[in-house]
Design a protein around this motif. Structure first.
Motif, short mmCIF file in Angstrom:
data_model
loop_
_atom_site.label_atom_id
_atom_site.label_comp_id
_atom_site.label_asym_id
_atom_site.label_seq_id
_atom_site.Cartn_x
_atom_site.Cartn_y
_atom_site.Cartn_z
N LYS A 1 0.84 -1.19 0.00
CA LYS A 1 0.00 0.00 0.00
C LYS A 1 0.88 1.24 0.00
CE LYS A 1 -0.48 0.87 4.99
NZ LYS A 1 -1.41 1.17 6.09
N CYS A 2 0.32 2.34 -0.52
CA CYS A 2 0.99 3.64 -0.42
C CYS A 2 -0.05 4.74 -0.40
CB CYS A 2 1.98 3.85 -1.58
SG CYS A 2 1.25 4.53 -3.09
N SER A 3 0.31 5.86 0.16
CA SER A 3 -0.53 7.05 0.15
C SER A 3 0.15 8.12 -0.70
CB SER A 3 -0.76 7.58 1.57
OG SER A 3 -1.49 6.65 2.34
N PHE A 4 -0.66 8.84 -1.47
CA PHE A 4 -0.11 9.91 -2.30
C PHE A 4 -1.12 11.04 -2.41
CE2 PHE A 4 -2.42 7.14 -5.17
CZ PHE A 4 -3.03 7.99 -6.07
N SER A 5 -0.60 12.24 -2.55
CA SER A 5 -1.46 13.41 -2.69
C SER A 5 -1.70 13.70 -4.16
CB SER A 5 -0.83 14.63 -2.01
OG SER A 5 0.45 14.90 -2.58
N PHE A 6 -2.79 14.39 -4.45
CA PHE A 6 -3.14 14.71 -5.83
C PHE A 6 -3.65 16.14 -5.90
CE2 PHE A 6 -6.52 15.02 -9.08
CZ PHE A 6 -5.73 14.87 -10.22
N ILE A 7 -3.06 16.93 -6.78
CA ILE A 7 -3.52 18.29 -7.07
C ILE A 7 -3.82 18.37 -8.56
CG2 ILE A 7 -2.94 20.74 -7.05
CD1 ILE A 7 -1.05 20.18 -4.73
#
Length: 351
Positions: free
Chosen positions: A82-88
């Motif tokens: 699993k991984c977390s990532f931000s999105f703009i």
């Protein structure tokens, strides 16, 4: 214009805890404990579970002595990443695509708790399109990507029990010798070496990059068809080139341009064609009948030179995007002509 984000940070991994009723319950597991109870930080990405276990000191080196036999359990269980990532959202970009260049092998992919893919082939790229302009958009400011790798060995055994044993060809003799003939049912191959000079390991994990790409429009595919015909009287060769394109996204471009260059970068031919409205598949963008003075044939070693040519395909508008496949004109004999195309692994990029 395409914006590309490489999702190579913030990854964790663990062994699947089959006591939990749902695999999604694993997302709430702690970051400590045994490999079945808690998540561990991935030491590298792309990743493979044997490498992670070895770096964590949880398994012996399978390349030493008979340690290979001590790690066979790894192929019998399930593994999670699993991984977390931000999105703009980039201004004007209404489309996105999650691209997985290599998942080994039987894998369910979840984005923010929703399953988006189910893969069963470690040798291909999988992609998932996302529309950023409607309510079905799964991307948020903070996102979780979750990969559930099932046992390819267990799946192959189940398929063999259902359909029976498959007769192996010579290329699969190694599998039979190791008692893994059922793996012919899976598009996954255990890592080994010629003549059994290395360990047999059933690998699992995201072993190639994962990227998130956003765009307004792009060149999805370019098909270059190089061929050679012969004059029935003189036998003189006549090379030709046809180019098809497949667009994806919004209609923001006005025209498509095709440029043919030799291996030194010298421009040989250029043509623009206006883009029709709301049409994505455009066959025969150009149809060029060329001479052997413009392009040279490609010959096998010992019969002549191996001439290669670049075709640059660009979308023309307020911004531009291009894709560059490489091709040659090949004469195999006086009757059979083969078109060879060497595609570069590239998407449309801003210029």
């Amino acid at each position: 214009m395409v914006q590309t984000v490489l999702l190579n940070e913030g990854w964790s991994w663990k062994q699947r805890d089959t006591k939990l009723p749902s695999v999604l319950d694993e997302l709430g597991s702690p970051t400590h404990g045994s490999i079945q109870d808690g998540w561990r930080v991935a030491q590298a990405f792309p990743s493979e579970v044997h490498v992670e276990l070895l770096k964590a000191g949880l398994i012996p080196d399978p390349y030493v002595g008979f340690n290979e036999h001590k790690v066979q359990w790894i192929g019998d269980v399930e593994w999670l990443y699993k991984c977390s990532f931000s999105f703009i959202k980039y201004p004007g970009h209404e489309h996105a695509i999650l691209e997985f260049e290599g998942l080994d092998t039987i894998c369910d992919v979840y984005l923010n708790g929703t399953q988006i893919l189910s893969t069963d082939n470690q040798f291909r790229t999988y992609s998932y399109p996302i529309s950023l302009s409607n309510d079905t958009n799964l991307l948020k400011e903070t996102n979780t990507l979750f990969l559930h790798f099932k046992s390819a060995k267990a799946l192959a055994k189940a398929e063999e029990a259902k359909y029976g044993k498959v007769r192996a060809g010579s290329t699969n003799l190694v599998l039979l010798q190791l008692g893994l003939g059922s793996l012919q049912y899976s598009v996954s191959r255990p890592r080994t070496h010629v003549l059994l000079q290395g360990p047999e390991l059933m690998t699992a994990g995201p072993y190639r990059p994962i990227t998130l790409k956003t765009y307004s429009a792009r060149l999805n595919e370019v098909h270059t068809r190089a061929s050679v015909s012969f004059d029935k009287t003189t036998g003189a060769p006549s090379p030709s080139l046809k180019v098809d394109v497949l667009l994806e996204g919004s209609s923001i471009f006005e025209a498509v341009e095709v440029v043919l260059k030799d291996s030194t970068g010298k421009e040989l031919k250029r043509e623009q064609k206006a883009l029709p409205n709301n049409v994505n598949a455009i066959p025969d963008v150009v149809v060029w009948n060329l001479s052997t003075e413009e392009v040279k044939l490609w010959w096998p070693v010992g019969y002549g030179e191996q001439n290669l040519y670049d075709v640059q395909v660009s979308l023309i508008g307020l911004v531009s995007a291009s894709l560059r496949p490489r091709l040659n004109w090949t004469e195999r004999d006086s009757r059979t002509i083969k078109s060879s195309i060497h595609r570069r692994n590239a998407l449309a990029s801003a210029r």
